[in-house]
Design an enzyme around this catalytic site. Sequence first.
Site, PDB file in Angstrom:
ATOM      1  CD  GLU A 113      -1.077   0.661   3.660  1.00 50.72           C
ATOM      2  OE1 GLU A 113      -1.460   1.842   3.540  1.00 50.72           O
ATOM      3  OE2 GLU A 113      -1.340  -0.044   4.644  1.00 50.72           O
ATOM      4  CE  LYS A 142       0.709   1.906  14.651  1.00 52.73           C
ATOM      5  NZ  LYS A 142       0.558   2.357  13.256  1.00 52.73           N
TER       6      LYS A 142
HETATM    7  N1  PSU Z   1      -3.003   1.638  10.786  1.00 53.20           N
HETATM    8  C1  PSU Z   1      -1.669   1.582  10.938  1.00 53.20           C
HETATM    9  N2  PSU Z   1      -0.885   2.077   9.974  1.00 53.20           N
HETATM   10  C2  PSU Z   1      -1.402   2.631   8.824  1.00 53.20           C
HETATM   11  C3  PSU Z   1      -2.805   2.674   8.677  1.00 53.20           C
HETATM   12  C4  PSU Z   1      -3.563   2.171   9.676  1.00 53.20           C
HETATM   13  O1  PSU Z   1      -1.191   1.095  11.945  1.00 53.20           O
HETATM   14  O2  PSU Z   1      -0.660   3.086   7.972  1.00 53.20           O
HETATM   15  C5  PSU Z   1      -3.381   3.234   7.411  1.00 53.20           C
HETATM   16  C6  PSU Z   1      -3.644   2.112   6.404  1.00 53.20           C
HETATM   17  O3  PSU Z   1      -3.478   2.615   5.107  1.00 53.20           O
HETATM   18  C7  PSU Z   1      -5.103   1.802   6.653  1.00 53.20           C
HETATM   19  C8  PSU Z   1      -5.667   3.181   6.914  1.00 53.20           C
HETATM   20  O4  PSU Z   1      -5.744   1.169   5.575  1.00 53.20           O
HETATM   21  O5  PSU Z   1      -4.649   3.824   7.686  1.00 53.20           O
HETATM   22  C9  PSU Z   1      -6.973   3.126   7.644  1.00 53.20           C
HETATM   23  O6  PSU Z   1      -7.525   4.387   7.725  1.00 53.20           O
HETATM   24  P1  PSU Z   1      -9.031   4.566   8.249  1.00 53.20           P
HETATM   25  O7  PSU Z   1      -8.986   4.176   9.687  1.00 53.20           O
HETATM   26  O8  PSU Z   1      -9.336   6.001   8.056  1.00 53.20           O
HETATM   27  O9  PSU Z   1      -9.889   3.676   7.412  1.00 53.20           O
END
Ligand code: PSU
Length: 305
Positions: free
Chosen positions: A26, A161
């Site tokens: 990603e 996390k």
């Molecule tokens: N959690 C992490 N590292 C990340 C992300 C989430 O520990 O880099 C990033 C990933 O790209 C994940 C996105 O798909 O954040 C999720 O965002 P949201 O919670 O807004 O859907």
Amino acid sequence: MNSKLLDVAPEVREALAAGRPVVALESTIISHGMPYPKNVETALLVEQTIRDNGAVPATIAVIGGRLKAGLSRDEIEYLGKAGRSVAKASRRDLPALVARGADGATTVATTMIIAHMAGIRIFATGGIGGVHRGAEVTMDISADLEELAQTPVMVVCAGAKSILDLGLTLEYLETKGVPVLGYGTEELPAFYTRQSGFRVDYRVDSPEELAAIYRAQRDMDYRGGMLVTNPIPAEYAMDKAVIDKAIDEALRAAEEQGVRGKETTPFLLAKVVELTGGDSLESNIKLVLNNAALAAKTAACLSQQ
Ligand code: PSU
Ligand code: MN
């Protein structure tokens, strides 16, 4: 499936046509997840790790409105340098970004979408989005979970996390029928630490078995994908008390500053890195490399089946 909107890099296209292993990566982690220049160094190191383990890397992003599977070094450098000025692109963002010819850093959800369009079955990252703490009021649930429920890609991560509610995240995945596999563990890893207190559905101890479970899911024509949770190597894991304190502080700051919507996750991630100095960043890099190696080995097994 294919799309006239999609550009598959020649090396990736050739590998897929020959049935050789390919692993998707990603780009939100590059633009939003780590500071420059560590983000670019890490992205290149992750690609190298995938090659060292016998697969071809396909970093995914939206550039100039094109869906890209496989980026050049210059494109990775561009996304890393631009950082948070590149739009974070989850499922709902793709149509407007494409129509406007804009750039986007793909989340787990959109990386899965584009990987699937390109014919890539496995994807390595750090952590996924999930059900946020307090979601019973805010309804903040990442589109990543919905994508896991509907797109047949195996996602290899280090758990999630504890900025999230890990228990609710597992409940949601159960409801949606997404298998959660623990690599060498019965416990869901919590990204910076190897343990969370929550159990995964199945412990799996080899890439061969991961590939076999994926194959069985495909042979049943399930719609969705699956989640492999691979604990951070013990030598790089963080002290639970240190990381919990930083996460609590980050959550408080988000609340005080009224951070909402798609900004929530990047804000919390950046704040945790700020509060723990370089330590959490180093752990983050190590766990992504660990996931890349496992994904590449699993991709190799999938290619042999
Ligand atoms: N959690 C992490 N590292 C990340 C992300 C989430 O520990 O880099 C990033 C990933 O790209 C994940 C996105 O798909 O954040 C999720 O965002 P949201 O919670 O807004 O859907
Ligand atoms: Mn959200």
